[in-house]
Design a protein around this motif. Sequence first.
Motif, PDB file in Angstrom:
ATOM      1  N   ARG A 149      39.105  44.347  40.080  1.00  0.00           N
ATOM      2  CA  ARG A 149      40.149  43.455  39.568  1.00  0.00           C
ATOM      3  C   ARG A 149      41.088  43.141  40.709  1.00  0.00           C
ATOM      4  O   ARG A 149      41.324  41.899  40.653  1.00  0.00           O
ATOM      5  CB  ARG A 149      40.741  43.892  37.948  1.00  0.00           C
ATOM      6  CG  ARG A 149      39.569  43.897  36.979  1.00  0.00           C
ATOM      7  CD  ARG A 149      40.396  44.255  35.661  1.00  0.00           C
ATOM      8  NE  ARG A 149      39.427  44.484  34.694  1.00  0.00           N
ATOM      9  CZ  ARG A 149      39.930  44.374  33.342  1.00  0.00           C
ATOM     10  NH1 ARG A 149      41.233  44.626  33.147  1.00  0.00           N
ATOM     11  NH2 ARG A 149      38.971  44.384  32.472  1.00  0.00           N
ATOM     12  N   LYS A 150      41.635  43.998  41.046  1.00  0.00           N
ATOM     13  CA  LYS A 150      42.872  43.856  42.242  1.00  0.00           C
ATOM     14  C   LYS A 150      42.062  43.067  43.372  1.00  0.00           C
ATOM     15  O   LYS A 150      42.910  42.271  43.777  1.00  0.00           O
ATOM     16  CB  LYS A 150      43.372  45.211  42.544  1.00  0.00           C
ATOM     17  CG  LYS A 150      44.072  45.674  41.449  1.00  0.00           C
ATOM     18  CD  LYS A 150      45.175  46.685  41.943  1.00  0.00           C
ATOM     19  CE  LYS A 150      46.458  46.146  42.550  1.00  0.00           C
ATOM     20  NZ  LYS A 150      47.852  46.907  42.319  1.00  0.00           N
ATOM     21  N   LYS A 151      41.105  43.440  43.697  1.00  0.00           N
ATOM     22  CA  LYS A 151      40.210  42.873  44.883  1.00  0.00           C
ATOM     23  C   LYS A 151      40.070  41.191  44.490  1.00  0.00           C
ATOM     24  O   LYS A 151      40.339  40.284  45.389  1.00  0.00           O
ATOM     25  CB  LYS A 151      39.164  43.425  45.132  1.00  0.00           C
ATOM     26  CG  LYS A 151      38.407  42.656  46.258  1.00  0.00           C
ATOM     27  CD  LYS A 151      37.110  43.706  46.724  1.00  0.00           C
ATOM     28  CE  LYS A 151      36.546  43.051  47.862  1.00  0.00           C
ATOM     29  NZ  LYS A 151      35.224  43.864  48.282  1.00  0.00           N
ATOM     30  N   GLN A 152      39.684  41.016  43.151  1.00  0.00           N
ATOM     31  CA  GLN A 152      39.455  39.681  42.758  1.00  0.00           C
ATOM     32  C   GLN A 152      40.685  38.635  42.589  1.00  0.00           C
ATOM     33  O   GLN A 152      40.735  37.628  43.166  1.00  0.00           O
ATOM     34  CB  GLN A 152      38.917  39.605  41.231  1.00  0.00           C
ATOM     35  CG  GLN A 152      37.511  40.050  41.366  1.00  0.00           C
ATOM     36  CD  GLN A 152      36.816  40.260  39.852  1.00  0.00           C
ATOM     37  OE1 GLN A 152      37.614  40.136  38.831  1.00  0.00           O
ATOM     38  NE2 GLN A 152      35.588  40.763  39.652  1.00  0.00           N
ATOM     39  N   ALA A 153      41.691  39.351  42.152  1.00  0.00           N
ATOM     40  CA  ALA A 153      43.296  38.743  42.018  1.00  0.00           C
ATOM     41  C   ALA A 153      43.476  38.427  43.563  1.00  0.00           C
ATOM     42  O   ALA A 153      43.916  37.369  43.908  1.00  0.00           O
ATOM     43  CB  ALA A 153      44.102  39.527  41.505  1.00  0.00           C
ATOM     44  N   HIS A 154      43.110  39.435  44.338  1.00  0.00           N
ATOM     45  CA  HIS A 154      43.857  39.133  45.800  1.00  0.00           C
ATOM     46  C   HIS A 154      43.324  38.134  46.459  1.00  0.00           C
ATOM     47  O   HIS A 154      43.849  37.370  47.079  1.00  0.00           O
ATOM     48  CB  HIS A 154      43.430  40.355  46.870  1.00  0.00           C
ATOM     49  CG  HIS A 154      44.245  40.572  47.970  1.00  0.00           C
ATOM     50  ND1 HIS A 154      45.416  40.592  48.558  1.00  0.00           N
ATOM     51  CD2 HIS A 154      43.226  40.368  49.278  1.00  0.00           C
ATOM     52  CE1 HIS A 154      45.315  40.373  49.822  1.00  0.00           C
ATOM     53  NE2 HIS A 154      43.844  40.395  50.301  1.00  0.00           N
ATOM     54  N   ARG A 155      41.640  37.877  46.085  1.00  0.00           N
ATOM     55  CA  ARG A 155      41.059  36.856  46.724  1.00  0.00           C
ATOM     56  C   ARG A 155      41.364  35.652  46.263  1.00  0.00           C
ATOM     57  O   ARG A 155      41.580  34.434  47.053  1.00  0.00           O
ATOM     58  CB  ARG A 155      39.565  37.051  46.518  1.00  0.00           C
ATOM     59  CG  ARG A 155      38.813  37.957  47.396  1.00  0.00           C
ATOM     60  CD  ARG A 155      37.214  38.048  46.945  1.00  0.00           C
ATOM     61  NE  ARG A 155      36.805  39.140  47.854  1.00  0.00           N
ATOM     62  CZ  ARG A 155      35.595  39.931  47.586  1.00  0.00           C
ATOM     63  NH1 ARG A 155      34.779  39.541  46.504  1.00  0.00           N
ATOM     64  NH2 ARG A 155      35.009  40.714  48.386  1.00  0.00           N
ATOM     65  N   ARG A 156      41.774  35.666  44.998  1.00  0.00           N
ATOM     66  CA  ARG A 156      42.457  34.365  44.274  1.00  0.00           C
ATOM     67  C   ARG A 156      43.674  34.048  45.095  1.00  0.00           C
ATOM     68  O   ARG A 156      43.962  32.525  45.292  1.00  0.00           O
ATOM     69  CB  ARG A 156      42.491  34.346  42.777  1.00  0.00           C
ATOM     70  CG  ARG A 156      41.280  33.949  42.203  1.00  0.00           C
ATOM     71  CD  ARG A 156      41.537  33.742  40.479  1.00  0.00           C
ATOM     72  NE  ARG A 156      42.245  34.738  40.128  1.00  0.00           N
ATOM     73  CZ  ARG A 156      41.894  36.013  39.505  1.00  0.00           C
ATOM     74  NH1 ARG A 156      40.360  36.209  39.748  1.00  0.00           N
ATOM     75  NH2 ARG A 156      42.788  36.994  38.948  1.00  0.00           N
ATOM     76  N   GLY A 157      44.663  34.765  45.293  1.00  0.00           N
ATOM     77  CA  GLY A 157      45.912  34.488  46.202  1.00  0.00           C
ATOM     78  C   GLY A 157      45.475  34.065  47.436  1.00  0.00           C
ATOM     79  O   GLY A 157      46.271  33.157  48.032  1.00  0.00           O
ATOM     80  N   LEU A 158      44.558  34.586  48.413  1.00  0.00           N
ATOM     81  CA  LEU A 158      43.953  33.944  49.418  1.00  0.00           C
ATOM     82  C   LEU A 158      43.677  32.615  49.415  1.00  0.00           C
ATOM     83  O   LEU A 158      44.113  31.989  50.531  1.00  0.00           O
ATOM     84  CB  LEU A 158      43.022  34.943  50.101  1.00  0.00           C
ATOM     85  CG  LEU A 158      43.471  36.420  50.606  1.00  0.00           C
ATOM     86  CD1 LEU A 158      42.397  37.269  51.042  1.00  0.00           C
ATOM     87  CD2 LEU A 158      44.677  36.511  51.386  1.00  0.00           C
ATOM     88  N   LYS A 159      42.678  32.465  48.623  1.00  0.00           N
ATOM     89  CA  LYS A 159      42.572  30.779  48.246  1.00  0.00           C
ATOM     90  C   LYS A 159      43.502  29.878  48.138  1.00  0.00           C
ATOM     91  O   LYS A 159      43.580  28.803  48.482  1.00  0.00           O
ATOM     92  CB  LYS A 159      41.455  30.782  47.168  1.00  0.00           C
ATOM     93  CG  LYS A 159      40.162  31.577  47.414  1.00  0.00           C
ATOM     94  CD  LYS A 159      39.108  31.164  46.197  1.00  0.00           C
ATOM     95  CE  LYS A 159      37.711  31.756  46.540  1.00  0.00           C
ATOM     96  NZ  LYS A 159      36.977  31.624  45.446  1.00  0.00           N
ATOM     97  N   MET A 160      44.603  30.318  47.415  1.00  0.00           N
ATOM     98  CA  MET A 160      45.771  29.454  47.240  1.00  0.00           C
ATOM     99  C   MET A 160      46.612  29.057  48.497  1.00  0.00           C
ATOM    100  O   MET A 160      47.204  28.095  48.767  1.00  0.00           O
ATOM    101  CB  MET A 160      46.748  30.145  46.172  1.00  0.00           C
ATOM    102  CG  MET A 160      46.303  30.146  44.911  1.00  0.00           C
ATOM    103  SD  MET A 160      47.389  31.127  43.952  1.00  0.00           S
ATOM    104  CE  MET A 160      46.722  31.494  42.609  1.00  0.00           C
ATOM    105  N   LYS A 161      46.409  30.219  49.454  1.00  0.00           N
ATOM    106  CA  LYS A 161      47.322  29.888  50.805  1.00  0.00           C
ATOM    107  C   LYS A 161      46.406  28.791  51.478  1.00  0.00           C
ATOM    108  O   LYS A 161      47.214  28.261  52.436  1.00  0.00           O
ATOM    109  CB  LYS A 161      47.419  31.238  51.429  1.00  0.00           C
ATOM    110  CG  LYS A 161      48.271  32.324  50.709  1.00  0.00           C
ATOM    111  CD  LYS A 161      48.488  33.625  51.449  1.00  0.00           C
ATOM    112  CE  LYS A 161      49.261  34.599  50.475  1.00  0.00           C
ATOM    113  NZ  LYS A 161      49.407  35.861  51.210  1.00  0.00           N
ATOM    114  N   LYS A 162      45.263  28.692  51.535  1.00  0.00           N
ATOM    115  CA  LYS A 162      44.411  27.794  52.324  1.00  0.00           C
ATOM    116  C   LYS A 162      44.768  26.385  51.742  1.00  0.00           C
ATOM    117  O   LYS A 162      45.278  26.035  50.834  1.00  0.00           O
ATOM    118  CB  LYS A 162      43.084  28.021  52.313  1.00  0.00           C
ATOM    119  CG  LYS A 162      42.568  29.328  52.840  1.00  0.00           C
ATOM    120  CD  LYS A 162      41.030  29.454  52.630  1.00  0.00           C
ATOM    121  CE  LYS A 162      40.765  30.874  53.274  1.00  0.00           C
ATOM    122  NZ  LYS A 162      39.334  30.990  53.102  1.00  0.00           N
TER     123      LYS A 162
END
Length: 90
Positions: A77-90
Amino acid sequence: MKNQDEFPDCFGDLEKIFPMGSKGLRETPEQCFYHCPVKTKCLQQAMATKNGIQVEEEIIERSTKAGAISFFERWSRKKQAHRRGLKMKK
């Protein structure tokens, strides 16, 4: 579907629609929960922000401490949340 101009001023504002309560847990105010016709979309919008990801991580940590989720589920779950955060930065 409503036009963005038709949403209330508080739309998607995490601190207004899902503030931290007196017991250290986030709570939806009564005016949002019972009286807002766009409450679901509003909360989805708020949770899709950087602050929303932090709230999701808070929930994951509480679930782990309570024994509700395993180490691997927490990690996933933390990995999924982190990935969503990375997508926001793009």
